[in-house]
Every structure is written in structure tokens, then in C-alpha cells.
Motif scaffolding. Structure first.
Motif, mmCIF file in Angstrom:
data_model
loop_
_atom_site.group_PDB
_atom_site.id
_atom_site.type_symbol
_atom_site.label_atom_id
_atom_site.label_comp_id
_atom_site.label_asym_id
_atom_site.label_seq_id
_atom_site.Cartn_x
_atom_site.Cartn_y
_atom_site.Cartn_z
ATOM 1 N N TYR A 157 0.846 -1.189 0.000
ATOM 2 C CA TYR A 157 0.000 0.000 0.000
ATOM 3 C C TYR A 157 0.886 1.244 0.000
ATOM 4 O O TYR A 157 1.662 1.444 0.938
ATOM 5 C CB TYR A 157 -0.902 0.027 1.238
ATOM 6 N N TYR A 212 -6.502 6.066 7.873
ATOM 7 C CA TYR A 212 -6.505 5.299 6.631
ATOM 8 C C TYR A 212 -7.270 3.999 6.840
ATOM 9 O O TYR A 212 -7.272 3.421 7.929
ATOM 10 C CB TYR A 212 -5.082 4.976 6.190
ATOM 11 N N ILE A 215 -7.691 -1.190 2.176
ATOM 12 C CA ILE A 215 -8.669 -2.083 1.559
ATOM 13 C C ILE A 215 -8.054 -3.453 1.327
ATOM 14 O O ILE A 215 -6.954 -3.579 0.776
ATOM 15 C CB ILE A 215 -9.173 -1.495 0.231
ATOM 16 N N HIS A 216 -8.754 -4.478 1.765
ATOM 17 C CA HIS A 216 -8.268 -5.848 1.581
ATOM 18 C C HIS A 216 -8.225 -6.202 0.097
ATOM 19 O O HIS A 216 -9.039 -5.713 -0.706
ATOM 20 C CB HIS A 216 -9.199 -6.837 2.296
ATOM 21 N N PRO A 217 -7.315 -7.057 -0.311
ATOM 22 C CA PRO A 217 -7.348 -7.588 -1.683
ATOM 23 C C PRO A 217 -8.679 -8.308 -1.940
ATOM 24 O O PRO A 217 -9.399 -8.676 -1.014
ATOM 25 C CB PRO A 217 -6.161 -8.555 -1.720
ATOM 26 N N TYR A 218 -8.963 -8.529 -3.198
ATOM 27 C CA TYR A 218 -10.271 -9.083 -3.589
ATOM 28 C C TYR A 218 -10.531 -10.434 -2.931
ATOM 29 O O TYR A 218 -11.677 -10.743 -2.583
ATOM 30 C CB TYR A 218 -10.318 -9.229 -5.110
ATOM 31 N N ARG A 254 -12.218 -9.750 0.355
ATOM 32 C CA ARG A 254 -13.104 -8.588 0.254
ATOM 33 C C ARG A 254 -14.175 -8.539 1.342
ATOM 34 O O ARG A 254 -14.712 -7.481 1.644
ATOM 35 C CB ARG A 254 -13.773 -8.566 -1.124
ATOM 36 N N TYR A 286 -13.110 -4.026 8.755
ATOM 37 C CA TYR A 286 -12.067 -3.039 8.983
ATOM 38 C C TYR A 286 -12.194 -2.483 10.397
ATOM 39 O O TYR A 286 -13.294 -2.176 10.850
ATOM 40 C CB TYR A 286 -12.153 -1.906 7.960
ATOM 41 N N ASN A 308 -9.609 5.592 2.016
ATOM 42 C CA ASN A 308 -9.356 4.275 1.433
ATOM 43 C C ASN A 308 -8.001 4.245 0.728
ATOM 44 O O ASN A 308 -7.696 5.124 -0.104
ATOM 45 C CB ASN A 308 -10.459 3.896 0.438
ATOM 46 N N TYR A 339 -5.802 1.549 -1.557
ATOM 47 C CA TYR A 339 -5.938 0.288 -2.279
ATOM 48 C C TYR A 339 -4.556 -0.340 -2.512
ATOM 49 O O TYR A 339 -3.557 0.373 -2.699
ATOM 50 C CB TYR A 339 -6.654 0.507 -3.609
ATOM 51 N N PRO A 340 -4.484 -1.661 -2.529
ATOM 52 C CA PRO A 340 -3.181 -2.314 -2.733
ATOM 53 C C PRO A 340 -2.636 -2.055 -4.128
ATOM 54 O O PRO A 340 -3.372 -2.096 -5.112
ATOM 55 C CB PRO A 340 -3.490 -3.795 -2.509
ATOM 56 N N GLN A 341 -1.336 -1.775 -4.175
ATOM 57 C CA GLN A 341 -0.673 -1.526 -5.458
ATOM 58 C C GLN A 341 -0.116 -2.810 -6.052
ATOM 59 O O GLN A 341 -0.108 -2.995 -7.261
ATOM 60 C CB GLN A 341 0.457 -0.513 -5.256
#
Length: 486
Positions: A71, A154, A157-160, A163, A167, A173, A175-177
Motif C-alpha cells: 500500500y 486510513y 482495503i483488503h485484496p479481492y 473482500r 475493517y 481508502n 488500495y493495494p498496489q
């Protein structure tokens, strides 16, 4: 939109936007919905040392990791102080205006081939070029990481795949890069980090054996030398002028394997004379050990004409000339000092008593010591050798010493001064006794980014005597060079 409006919009947007994101917070999943957020401070074959934003530093077995996500944010998302005890603090110093100065204190967290990212104590990241590192110090103890400003809230967000996980808090939010779920990819990522941490530890460990981080640079040069007054580097059958010379320097990393090679006609600062001479010279340094070897290729190219000839001498006056055939040197380094042993040094010696010529190849073993500072260096070496000659010439004795002092970047010049003493004695060959003293000065200066010019001036004073005569001579010599680097 007018030009003024565009400028005002850009300025206003720059004040509104937050700082550029430069920190990758990692999420390590050990099971569904169970993760740790923070930064990896160390990796070995079995464990991960992890700075968690919730639990300070923890140790996690590598085999427990099933998912990894990155992240990007600006600072470490913690409102309190995180205590770091399991990972040592790293102090990095640089060389600024020829003075060693501290650059940063922190923990390495990211690596590539040229750069290292550090987490500072204020929770921000600094990226430095590894070639700029002058020294590294590890400090054990209790240190803390605390954000330089109150961070925003912050929500990572969890990976899919996760999902449906909940939290613990609300906020912006993120999001994972990057997401790694394959065990092979995760292992490869951890191995890259482990290599990076090992690299920093190697810097700290190996710096004791290097006077400067890079003894040789990554550079290749092609040039030529033209000299006059040569007495040792050239003869009637050997030439040392306008022959191309290739100089190659290579450094795999700071405080790591480095080498230097010369192929062609150039001065040899470990040689027994000061003039440019044909050579194939190679030296390398690795940790506390170094090794070098030199061979004169003319011994193959010229063949039986390699030896000194009668036409190389001044008629009826006695004289002695010599050149280096091979040099083999090895030694050990610690800090600024380098201890050297020249066990395989062979010279080709020509002794002229006024009417007869005696030519011999003989070994002159010697030892040496070098001290290297980042702005100057000094080296001294010397030794002696003896050889029994065929009757009725008896024995030949030779002694040698050389002192070199170099100054780097003196008004943009690199300067080297050399003092060389050579003596030879053959009591049963016309009682020949020969002594020579050489003082030489070399200068080199970059002309443009790609061109370097240089030269040398020297004076050789000789004293030769036999059973029937003696003479003293002084010889002035010099040369110029031009090199292109690429």
C-alpha cells in the motif's frame, strides 16, 4: 482558460494535494482476514522481522505467510511511538567537500540495484544512491519511530480474495498496489529483500578492508603515450611510442569486488622504472585480499630480439639498463593500509662495460606498504636479488627501491611523484658497479567530459664504474598522453 488562471489553478492544486506518496506499507496475511500492517526490517532464511503499526517489532516465520500486499502512502500510519529493538539502527555517512558527514539514521526497507530506501525515525522514507555511501555504522539499542506529523486515518482495503473481511477503523481508502498470492512469487519477493539486507550488512562488515568505498571506478579509457629520452621502456628492438593503450576499471559495488587492467604502452607505478612500457597488467581487490600480475607482451612479439643489444649503449662508456618482464604481487588490506609482496618480479638487465655486453634476466623479490587517503596516497616498495652467472662472470647483485606519492584532485590535477633507486654490481664482470636515481612527476587532468590529457617529466642520474673507468651521467626524459573515456 487564460494563462494566469492556469498558473493560479496549478498553484492552488499543489497546496490542496498532500505530499507525494513514497512509502510502501506491507500487509502480511497469515490466514483469511488476519494480517499485520507495517514494514519489513529484516529477512533471513526462516523469519521476517516486521515493524507492525499496531504491535511494534514482531518476528514472523516465513512459512506462515500466505498473501502479501503493498500500500503506497506518504508516512507510516501510526499515532504513537513504535519501539524498535530487534533491528539495529543504521547510521549512514557521506563524503561532502572532502569531509565525512552524517547523512541519515534509520532502517533499510527497500532495495534495487543502485538505490536503498531507509525508514527514518520520523516515519518518513529517504532513498539514497548506494554509491554515495561513505561509511555505515550499526547501532544496537532501543530506538523509536514516530510520525513527524499526526497522520490521517486510513483504511487499507483488503485484496479481492479477502473482500468480505471487516475493517477496524474508518478513514481514507488505500488500495493495494501490488498483490502476491503465489508461494513462489512470495518467496522470490522475500529473497530479494533478504539479499538487500545482506548487502547492507556486507557494507558494514567489509568497509574495514577498504580505504575508500570504490578503489576503482566503472570507466574505460583508450589512449596513447608519446615519450622522449627513453632508456628503459624502449630499446632498439622495442617501441613504447604511439602504441594504443586500453585502461579498464570495474567496480561491482561499494566495498566489493573491483578490478583494474591496462593493455598497451603506459607507465607502471609498481615497475622498476618510470617510463611508459608495453604491458598487460591486471589487478583486482576483493575484501581483505588483492592480487596483480604484469607481463610484457614484447617478450613474445619480439622474441629473441627482446634482450638488450650493444647498439642500445653509448659506445665506450659503461652503462646499465633494465626493464620489467613480469611482476606478480599479492597482499592483504586493512583500512587505509595495504601490505604487498612482490614474489614473481623479473627484470631484463643489460650491463655494458664499454666493450662487452652482459644480458641477464633475474628475479628481484621485494615487499611494499601502501597508505591510501581519499585525497592522497603513498607507497614504498623495495628488495634485492642475486644470481650466479656462468664462469668467469661470477655473481650479479641487484637492489631496488621506489617511493610513490599521489595527490588526487589538486586544482583538478591528479599528481604522482616517484623516487626510484636502482643499484647493480658484478664484481667479476670488469668490476662493474652501477647506480641510478630517478625523480619523476606525472600529471593528469580532464580536458572535457570525455577527454583526459597528461604527461610526465623525469630526470635520471647514473653513476657507473669499472676496473678501468667511471662516468656520471644525467638524462632528462618526458612524455605526453591523451585519453578518451567511454
Amino acid at each position: 482558460m487564460s494563462l494566469f488562471s492556469k498558473v493560479f489553478f496549478v498553484i492552488g492544486l499543489s497546496f490542496y494535494c498532500s505530499a507525494a506518496w513514497g512509502l510502501n506499507v506491507k500487509a502480511l496475511y497469515t490466514s483469511a482476514c488476519k494480517r499485520e500492517l507495517g514494514l519489513i526490517l529484516d529477512v533471513d532464511e526462516k523469519n521476517i522481522t516486521f515493524l507492525s503499526v499496531n504491535r511494534s517489532v514482531i518476528k514472523m516465520p516465513r512459512y506462515e505467510l500466505i498473501y502479501l500486499a503493498d500500500y503506497p502512502i506518504d508516512v507510516l500510519p501510526t499515532r504513537g511511538r513504535l519501539n524498535v529493538t530487534q533491528a539495529p539502527l543504521v547510521k549512514v555517512s557521506i563524503l561532502d567537500n572532502h569531509q565525512e558527514k552524517p547523512l541519515l539514521e534509520g532502517w533499510p526497507i527497500g532495495f534495487n540495484a543502485e538505490k536503498i530506501a531507509f525508514l527514518r525515525a520520523d516515519g518518513a522514507e529517504t532513498v539514497i544512491d548506494s554509491e554515495n555511501i561513505w561509511s555505515i555504522e550499526f547501532v544496537e539499542g532501543a530506538f523509536g519511530v514516530q510520525s513527524r506529523r499526526a497522520p490521517k486515518s486510513y483504511r487499507f482495503i483488503h485484496p479481492y480474495a479477502f473482500r468480505d473481511c471487516s475493517y477496524p477503523n474508518k478513514g481514507r481508502n488505500i488500495y493495494p498496489q501490488q498483490i502476491l498470492s503465489d508461494p513462489v512469487q512470495i518467496k522470490r519477493e522475500l529473497d530479494v529483500l533478504r539479499d538487500g539486507f545482506d548487502r547492507v550488512r556486507r557494507y558494514e562488515r567489509e568497509q574495514d578492508f577498504y580505504p575508500v568505498p570504490q578503489v576503482y571506478e566503472n570507466k574505460t579509457e583508450l589512449g596513447i603515450w608519446y615519450s622522449f629520452g627513453s632508456r628503459s621502456g624502449a630499446s632498439d628492438k622495442r617501441n613504447n611510442n604511439l602504441l594504443p593503450v586500453l585502461v579498464d576499471q570495474y567496480s561491482s559495488d561499494i566495498f566489493d569486488y573491483q578490478h583494474y587492467s591496462v593493455t598497451g604502452a603506459a607507465p607502471l607505478f609498481v615497475g622498476t622504472h618510470e617510463e611508459p612500457q608495453s604491458q598487460i597488467y591486471y589487478t583486482f581487490k576483493a575484501s581483505y585480499f588483492h592480487f596483480s600480475i604484469m607481463v610484457d607482451p614484447d617478450i613474445v612479439l619480439v622474441g629473441e630480439n627482446y634482450d638488450w643489444q650493444a647498439q642500445d649503449f653509448n659506445g665506450g662508456q659503461s652503462d646499465t639498463r633494465h626493464n620489467d618482464v613480469t611482476i606478480v604481487e599479492l597482499g592483504f588490506d586493512f583500512g587505509a593500509f595495504s601490505f604487498r609482496g612482490y614474489g614473481g618480479s623479473v627484470i631484463n638487465l643489460g650491463l655494458w662495460d664499454g666493450s662487452r655486453l652482459l644480458v641477464e634476466s633475474m628475479g628481484v623479490p621485494r615487499i611494499g606498504l601502501r597508505y591510501t587517503h581519499h585525497r592522497w596516497w603513498a607507497e614504498v616498495n623495495g628488495g634485492s636479488g642475486s644470481k650466479s652467472l656462468e664462469a668467469p662472470n661470477g655473481e650479479l647483485d641487484v637492489s631496488f627501491s621506489r617511493l610513490n606519492v599521489g595527490i588526487s584532485d589538486w586544482k583538478r590535477f591528479d599528481v604522482v611523484f616517484s623516487l626510484i633507486n636502482m643499484a647493480s654490481e658484478a664484481p667479476l664482470f670488469s668490476a662493474l658497479n652501477s647506480k641510478s636515481t630517478i625523480f619523476a612527476a606525472y600529471l593528469s587532468r580532464p580536458v572535457t567530459k570525455r577527454v583526459r590529457a597528461g604527461g610526465f617529466l623525469s630526470n635520471e642520474s647514473t653513476s657507473n664504474s669499472t676496473s678501468v673507468s667511471s662516468n656520471d651521467q644525467s638524462y632528462f626524459k618526458g612524455g605526453v598522453s591523451l585519453f578518451l573515456n567511454f
